[in-house]
Design a protein around this motif. Sequence first.
Motif, PDB file in Angstrom:
ATOM      1  N   PHE A 137       0.877  -1.180  -0.127  1.00 53.07           N
ATOM      2  CA  PHE A 137       0.069   0.036  -0.028  1.00 53.07           C
ATOM      3  C   PHE A 137       0.738   1.434   0.036  1.00 53.07           C
ATOM      4  CE2 PHE A 137      -3.914  -1.844   1.806  1.00 53.07           C
ATOM      5  CZ  PHE A 137      -4.453  -2.617   0.841  1.00 53.07           C
ATOM      6  N   LEU A 170       1.896   1.778  -3.600  1.00 51.30           N
ATOM      7  CA  LEU A 170       0.654   2.275  -4.252  1.00 51.30           C
ATOM      8  C   LEU A 170       0.514   3.844  -4.090  1.00 51.30           C
ATOM      9  CD1 LEU A 170      -0.270   0.033  -6.210  1.00 51.30           C
ATOM     10  CD2 LEU A 170      -1.849  -0.298  -4.432  1.00 51.30           C
ATOM     11  N   ILE A 177       3.243   5.921  -5.737  1.00 46.77           N
ATOM     12  CA  ILE A 177       3.139   6.285  -7.013  1.00 46.77           C
ATOM     13  C   ILE A 177       2.249   7.236  -7.336  1.00 46.77           C
ATOM     14  CG2 ILE A 177       2.155   5.224  -9.153  1.00 46.77           C
ATOM     15  CD1 ILE A 177       3.297   2.587  -8.365  1.00 46.77           C
ATOM     16  N   GLN A 178       1.267   7.129  -6.369  1.00 49.63           N
ATOM     17  CA  GLN A 178       0.021   8.423  -6.552  1.00 49.63           C
ATOM     18  C   GLN A 178       0.854   9.765  -6.183  1.00 49.63           C
ATOM     19  OE1 GLN A 178      -3.031   6.719  -4.595  1.00 49.63           O
ATOM     20  NE2 GLN A 178      -4.803   8.216  -5.242  1.00 49.63           N
ATOM     21  N   LYS A 186       2.861  10.848  -9.091  1.00 52.65           N
ATOM     22  CA  LYS A 186       2.234  11.394 -10.253  1.00 52.65           C
ATOM     23  C   LYS A 186       1.770  12.983  -9.734  1.00 52.65           C
ATOM     24  CE  LYS A 186      -1.520   9.364 -12.846  1.00 52.65           C
ATOM     25  NZ  LYS A 186      -2.695   8.451 -12.868  1.00 52.65           N
ATOM     26  N   PRO A 221      -0.487  -6.449  -4.224  1.00 54.22           N
ATOM     27  CA  PRO A 221      -1.748  -5.638  -4.013  1.00 54.22           C
ATOM     28  C   PRO A 221      -2.885  -6.396  -4.434  1.00 54.22           C
ATOM     29  CG  PRO A 221      -0.623  -4.314  -5.394  1.00 54.22           C
ATOM     30  CD  PRO A 221       0.374  -5.636  -5.107  1.00 54.22           C
ATOM     31  N   PRO A 251      -5.369  -9.563  -5.007  1.00 56.47           N
ATOM     32  CA  PRO A 251      -5.794 -10.780  -4.472  1.00 56.47           C
ATOM     33  C   PRO A 251      -5.701 -11.967  -5.096  1.00 56.47           C
ATOM     34  CG  PRO A 251      -7.794  -9.369  -4.503  1.00 56.47           C
ATOM     35  CD  PRO A 251      -6.504  -8.587  -5.018  1.00 56.47           C
ATOM     36  N   ILE A 252      -5.708 -11.908  -6.282  1.00 56.07           N
ATOM     37  CA  ILE A 252      -5.740 -13.181  -7.322  1.00 56.07           C
ATOM     38  C   ILE A 252      -4.718 -12.849  -8.394  1.00 56.07           C
ATOM     39  CG2 ILE A 252      -8.047 -14.082  -6.897  1.00 56.07           C
ATOM     40  CD1 ILE A 252      -8.748 -12.779  -9.710  1.00 56.07           C
ATOM     41  N   PRO A 253      -4.352 -13.956  -9.050  1.00 55.74           N
ATOM     42  CA  PRO A 253      -3.234 -13.644 -10.241  1.00 55.74           C
ATOM     43  C   PRO A 253      -3.869 -12.507 -11.106  1.00 55.74           C
ATOM     44  CG  PRO A 253      -3.672 -16.059  -9.856  1.00 55.74           C
ATOM     45  CD  PRO A 253      -4.678 -15.342  -8.788  1.00 55.74           C
ATOM     46  N   ASP A 254      -3.212 -11.832 -11.407  1.00 59.77           N
ATOM     47  CA  ASP A 254      -3.660 -10.527 -12.265  1.00 59.77           C
ATOM     48  C   ASP A 254      -2.877 -10.016 -13.334  1.00 59.77           C
ATOM     49  OD1 ASP A 254      -4.762  -8.222 -13.240  1.00 59.77           O
ATOM     50  OD2 ASP A 254      -4.914  -7.301 -11.220  1.00 59.77           O
ATOM     51  N   ASP A 255      -3.037 -10.406 -14.454  1.00 59.63           N
ATOM     52  CA  ASP A 255      -2.186 -10.088 -15.778  1.00 59.63           C
ATOM     53  C   ASP A 255      -1.999  -8.659 -15.677  1.00 59.63           C
ATOM     54  OD1 ASP A 255      -1.793 -12.904 -16.091  1.00 59.63           O
ATOM     55  OD2 ASP A 255      -3.089 -12.908 -18.229  1.00 59.63           O
ATOM     56  N   THR A 256      -3.218  -7.916 -15.299  1.00 56.08           N
ATOM     57  CA  THR A 256      -3.117  -6.415 -15.934  1.00 56.08           C
ATOM     58  C   THR A 256      -2.400  -5.679 -14.643  1.00 56.08           C
ATOM     59  OG1 THR A 256      -5.110  -5.713 -14.494  1.00 56.08           O
ATOM     60  CG2 THR A 256      -5.549  -6.816 -16.590  1.00 56.08           C
ATOM     61  N   PHE A 311       0.481  -3.930 -12.224  1.00 54.51           N
ATOM     62  CA  PHE A 311       1.402  -2.995 -12.742  1.00 54.51           C
ATOM     63  C   PHE A 311       2.776  -3.357 -11.887  1.00 54.51           C
ATOM     64  CE2 PHE A 311       3.563   1.069 -11.732  1.00 54.51           C
ATOM     65  CZ  PHE A 311       3.905   1.282 -13.209  1.00 54.51           C
TER      66      PHE A 311
END
Lengths: 336, 336
Positions: free
Chosen positions: B250, B253, B256-257, B260, B278, B280-285, B287
């Motif tokens: 967190f 994250l 990064i904010q 920016k 961050p 909770p599941i496998p996430d191809d998207t 960052f």
Amino acid sequence: LVTIYDVAKRANVSAMTVSRVINNSTLIKETTKRKVLEAIRELDYIPNRSARSLSSKDTKLLSLIITDITNPFFTGIARGAEDRANELGYQVVFSNTDENVDKETDYVRAAVSRGMDGVLLAPAADRSLESIRLLDKYRIPFVLIDREVPAVAADSVVGDNAGAVRLLFEHLFGHGHRRIALLSGPEQVWNTRVREKEYRKRMNEQSLPVDPRWIFRSGLTHRNTAEAARILRNLPEAERPTAVLATNNFLALSLIQSLKAQGMNVPGDISIVCFDDPSPIPDDTAFLTVVAQPAYDFGYNGVQMLLQRIDEPERAPSHLVLPAKLLTRRSVRSLI
Amino acid sequence: LVTIYDVAKRANVSAMTVSRVINNSTLIKETTKRKVLEAIRELDYIPNRSARSLSSKDTKLLSLIITDITNPFFTGIARGAEDRANELGYQVVFSNTDENVDKETDYVRAAVSRGMDGVLLAPAADRSLESIRLLDKYRIPFVLIDREVPAVAADSVVGDNAGAVRLLFEHLFGHGHRRIALLSGPEQVWNTRVREKEYRKRMNEQSLPVDPRWIFRSGLTHRNTAEAARILRNLPEAERPTAVLATNNFLALSLIQSLKAQGMNVPGDISIVCFDDPSPIPDDTAFLTVVAQPAYDFGYNGVQMLLQRIDEPERAPSHLVLPAKLLTRRSVRSLI
DNA sequence: CTGTTAGCGCTTTCAC
DNA sequence: GTGAAAGCGCTAACAG
């Protein structure tokens, strides 16, 4: 172990007086109260909840039965519920049903067995009627969250499902999408049906055709999006949806993965939007455009409502409908 | 309400026999057992846990005290803990301390009051020694998860913090990064110190300077990364870190904010890696490039260990160290 | 293998 | 305001 009698002896009062003090009874002389409080502190007395519960019938325990705490939507609910419960002197036991009604019923039995003061239930499916009957039979107050059950008139906190679909649809429509597919959950889930119905309504309203090959259904726990991806890829270009509206965040993520495996790119080849943010906190790097439901408020208000129900078991059921918010990110390609 | 006596009468046995049946005692004739079971079913009898607990001293209740269930790392722990607890006939009560030791101690008191059979504790800080003393005093078995407490010899399940930092460092180093900053948590958290120490060790090993202006510290709940971002931006180009290693997802994250907001881009202007996914599941998207700790196993094994401790209160403390895995994504720019 | 007795630690109910 | 007696529903400890 130090009991109420030890405290009583030390303070030169009866056990009953000590009991009155720890229960904040008003009919107590200030001086005795002070005396007792001191004895409690000196002996480091901590009341025994099991004993209290056995004679008084309340446990200060709430049951939170959800499908999967791993999903940020439910995590948010859990957090909201715990916060409000804590403020009100309750603790919460959580259980994951994995969309399985039998598991759910077991958890309800456990709630009965423990004499829980109330249950916050996200019913797994229409069959949850069973669980609810148990709750009714044992007079355990409960509030439905996120999902309703047909033919059940109970307190509930749910999202504005139709409104949320509308936001999603209008976003896609506004970006030029006309062939919009639906990736949906099991039909036995109330939620799913409402969302699907609204999807069809919106499509009709805009005189857009709904090709049956555009409707995909998947389990929420066992996600099978591979076939959907294959079908999408094999559809002739002109009949292939340019966007998919998914009724669940994890489904959307899973579909993206499956599409990738098929060599299709999001949003390049196809756009995707869905319900509920897969990110638990505000995240600038997030990819999916979603309608985020206020999960925390579901839990917080759910507990609030539950305690009102406990106070007044006979009042008419109340219903709270919470609006969703569109979070525009990068999973939609503009066709205009 | 139907009690054990109702069942006894119906089955023509004593209450004790019924008790033996519901407790799976082996010393029961098959025929009587069957008779009792039938009476139980007919009457729809559900045992009263408060009563059982009052006389038997066990509650089949476990307490999970974490800092914030909202963080997928802790969500995973919660899910793992609930799964194992459920398999073993226990239920779990969860509580969020928000890194606040006083809140934590309150929850421990509640655990004592409820006679919980055990506690899974992610200690908020070194001061959690207080909570642990309470646990010891009341002889409540507990297992530390994710974090240790100095001078406490207790069962624990923690991550391989040093190894995880090494993975992160080598990834950055391998991509040509030499000026690496650290975004860290509060010093009173054991975790944070171990990670920081390993960071310094790695930097030294490669003879890389550690500029004091590159060390940032933030609360884990109240994240103040805005200042870090400002400082980073204002550093002269040649002294500015090309990468930041964050000890918490967190925090990363949030940074990064903040960056920016300062007009700086990740990974264009600066690369970021951190602990714990961050998502909770496998996430191809996703960052962020992270070292993901096996959160689920923390919870699952934590409960497992807790129950061993309950069985054998006197055995020597065991320690389980779980490895982390590097997930390479898009938050690191290669400088080579 | 089964039953009896006592009591877990508190609160309810009713006196005073 | 305070206390005494009884009992919540179950199981430990013993007896048989």
